[in-house]
Design an enzyme around this catalytic site. Structure first.
Site, short mmCIF file in Angstrom:
data_model
loop_
_atom_site.label_atom_id
_atom_site.label_comp_id
_atom_site.label_asym_id
_atom_site.label_seq_id
_atom_site.Cartn_x
_atom_site.Cartn_y
_atom_site.Cartn_z
N GLU A 118 -7.40 -2.79 5.24
CA GLU A 118 -7.34 -2.78 3.63
C GLU A 118 -6.35 -3.64 3.17
OE1 GLU A 118 -6.56 1.33 4.82
OE2 GLU A 118 -7.74 1.95 2.81
N ASN A 158 1.08 -1.10 0.19
CA ASN A 158 -0.10 -0.14 -0.02
C ASN A 158 0.99 1.16 0.05
OD1 ASN A 158 -2.02 2.02 0.62
ND2 ASN A 158 -2.80 0.88 2.27
N MET A 200 -4.80 14.39 14.94
CA MET A 200 -5.85 14.34 15.75
C MET A 200 -5.74 14.36 17.30
SD MET A 200 -8.89 15.50 15.98
CE MET A 200 -10.22 15.34 14.62
N HIS A 209 -10.95 5.00 -0.84
CA HIS A 209 -11.36 4.12 0.40
C HIS A 209 -12.09 3.21 0.25
CE1 HIS A 209 -10.36 8.19 3.18
NE2 HIS A 209 -9.16 7.46 3.01
N ARG A 268 -2.52 -2.26 -3.45
CA ARG A 268 -3.49 -0.99 -3.59
C ARG A 268 -3.29 -0.15 -4.62
NH1 ARG A 268 -4.16 3.73 0.32
NH2 ARG A 268 -5.98 4.66 -0.05
N ARG A 275 -5.40 17.71 3.96
CA ARG A 275 -6.55 18.19 2.60
C ARG A 275 -7.62 18.90 3.32
NH1 ARG A 275 -6.93 12.01 0.97
NH2 ARG A 275 -5.02 11.88 0.20
P1 ADP Z 1 -4.29 6.62 7.54
O1 ADP Z 1 -5.20 7.32 6.55
O2 ADP Z 1 -2.77 7.32 7.48
O3 ADP Z 1 -4.15 5.18 7.36
P2 ADP Z 1 -4.89 6.27 10.07
O4 ADP Z 1 -6.13 5.37 9.85
O5 ADP Z 1 -3.78 5.77 11.00
O6 ADP Z 1 -4.38 7.13 8.97
O7 ADP Z 1 -5.39 7.66 11.32
C1 ADP Z 1 -4.53 8.48 11.40
C2 ADP Z 1 -5.41 9.47 12.55
O8 ADP Z 1 -6.02 8.72 13.54
C3 ADP Z 1 -4.39 10.58 13.30
O9 ADP Z 1 -5.09 11.80 13.20
C4 ADP Z 1 -4.45 9.96 14.73
O10 ADP Z 1 -4.26 11.27 15.54
C5 ADP Z 1 -5.79 9.57 14.86
N1 ADP Z 1 -5.74 8.53 16.03
C6 ADP Z 1 -5.08 7.41 16.00
N2 ADP Z 1 -5.34 6.88 17.44
C7 ADP Z 1 -6.13 7.79 18.12
C8 ADP Z 1 -6.51 8.03 19.28
N3 ADP Z 1 -6.37 7.09 20.34
N4 ADP Z 1 -7.17 9.20 19.75
C9 ADP Z 1 -7.56 10.06 18.56
N5 ADP Z 1 -7.06 9.97 17.47
C10 ADP Z 1 -6.39 8.94 16.81
#
Ligand code: ADP
Length: 402
Positions: free
Chosen positions: A382, A12, A285, A181, A93, A242
């Site tokens: 995925e 990926n 986040m 997605h 992917r 984005r």
């Molecule tokens: P990607 O699209 O790169 O696969 P992810 O699905 O790993 O991304 O999501 C990343 C986001 O998830 C980040 O903003 C991260 O801060 C948030 N995140 C992961 N764990 C937590 C958590 N426990 N609380 C809040 N946000 C989280």
């Protein structure tokens, strides 16, 4: 000789990373390794591997100025660990399948040519993804490779959801809503059927994939109805960097007053906007939640994200004529109770209610038993979806290597 299991590598490729996993064929597929190369293009590029066997765990710096060299490091490691014949197939992917591709397909020279033609549709991802498939082909010419398209799930969107309200002639060039997605959404719909039953999966469903990239999809009778990303993954809700949907008039305003070129605009809406743009500190986040009480910019970024996701849920409930199931998934959706609570707050009129304790625990069902809308947290996968597609396409399910 003891028969060896057939092994599928899933790849990926992102803009600065390559995530991968190795599965052993069988029913169910067994994930034996996973990992990634992160920070491609930077001196601290790192290869990280985690295995079911802890002896496989490691992390080391690699030279990876670009994706071709990075995937070289991955292939070196595969050979080092298990020899040239370790893999049976590779599944990739591929973010954009354009108008042509809707099903997983064996990668051939013709497909690579077609993907080159499609590259202008997705210049942020497709060129790198093509490089990855070519690098594998050079090193392992006999290894079957399969492309799994992230647009495939939305291939049969209703025409009214697909059409963009611009002059009709652009549609003939393939300019329409594609949605992304799709591997995640296909996986989530399978999980929903498994966990909640076929009837629930055939109902009115909104899927919210909220990670660094974030989008929502509306699904009814198991079929796609609408999705928030569009011709590119920049559309829809605000994401880590984005912007999501914007007033199109902004392009001309910034061109006139700030002398911004189309290229600079693209850079801004893809890499400098969303959570990062509004907070001015972080695209992540978790970081923003840690700082929201001290930094109003972090608080506003979080509020904007939740508000926009709530609005999309409202609009999809309208498109579906009501709502039966709401699914949260990906990094934020799976792990962040306070964001889910803020998104759902005020959606009681649709029948959306949360059970506070279940939500705090990221439980699989976070609505009360009596809730009209079932609100679920489902972990997406995925990589597993890719491995399943490869298994099906190449009929690996019942085969064993001797
Ligand atoms: P990607 O699209 O790169 O696969 P992810 O699905 O790993 O991304 O999501 C990343 C986001 O998830 C980040 O903003 C991260 O801060 C948030 N995140 C992961 N764990 C937590 C958590 N426990 N609380 C809040 N946000 C989280």
């Amino acid at each position: 000789m003891k028969p060896a299991n057939l092994r599928i590598l899933t790849v990926n490729g992102g803009s600065s990373s390559i995530k991968f996993a190795v599965f052993e064929a069988g029913d169910p597929l067994r994930r034996i390794l996973e990992g990634g190369i992160e920070r491609i293009g930077l001196p601290e590029a790192t290869l990280r591997v985690k295995g079911v066997n802890p002896a496989d765990n490691f992390s080391r710096l690699v030279t990876a100025p670009d994706h071709t060299v990075a995937v070289g490091a991955l292939m070196d490691w595969i050979e080092e660990r298990s020899g040239r014949d370790a893999l049976t197939a590779v599944g990739h992917r591929v973010v954009h399948g354009g108008p042509k591709y809707s099903e997983p397909q064996r990668i051939t020279a013709e497909m690579v040519e077609e993907l080159h033609r499609l590259s202008p549709f997705d210049p942020e991802h497709l060129p790198e993804e093509i490089l990855l498939t070519e690098a594998f082909h050079r090193r392992f010419p006999d290894l079957p490779q399969v492309a799994c398209f992230d647009t495939a799930f939305h291939h049969d969107l209703p025409r009214v959801a697909r059409l963009l309200p611009i002059p009709r002639r652009y549609e003939a060039q393939g300019v329409r809503r594609y949605g992304f997605h799709g591997l995640s959404y296909a996986f989530l719909m399978g999980e929903l059927a498994r966990l909640a039953g076929t009837e629930a999966a055939l109902g009115r469903v909104i899927l919210a994939h909220l990670g660094n990239g974030a989008s929502l999809a509306a699904v009814h009778h198991g079929k796609p109805v609408d999705t928030s990303m569009g011709f590119t993954p920049t559309a829809g809700v605000p994401m880590s960097t984005r912007s999501g949907d914007l007033d199109p008039g902004l392009v001309w305003y910034l061109a006139r007053t700030g002398k911004m070129s189309a290229k600079q605009f693209n850079e801004m809406v893809n890499f400098q906007s969303g959570l990062l743009g509004v907070s001015e500190t972080s695209p992540d986040m978790r970081n923003l939640l840690d700082h929201e009480t001290q930094d109003v910019r972090a608080a506003e970024a979080v509020a904007l994200f939740c508000y926009q996701v709530k609005k999309w849920i409202g609009s999809y409930a309208a498109a579906l004529g009501g709502l039966d199931t709401l699914v949260f998934s990906a990094g934020i959706g799976e792990n962040c109770p306070s964001i889910r609570a803020r998104i759902c707050d005020g959606l009681g009129f649709l029948g959306v209610k949360l059970n506070r304790k279940r939500n705090a625990k990221n439980a699989p069902l976070i609505s009360p038993d009596t809730g009209r809308v079932k609100v679920r947290v489902i972990r997406t996968d995925e990589e597993l979806m890719i491995a399943r597609s490869v298994t099906r396409l190449l009929h690996l399910g019942s085969m064993r290597k001797t």
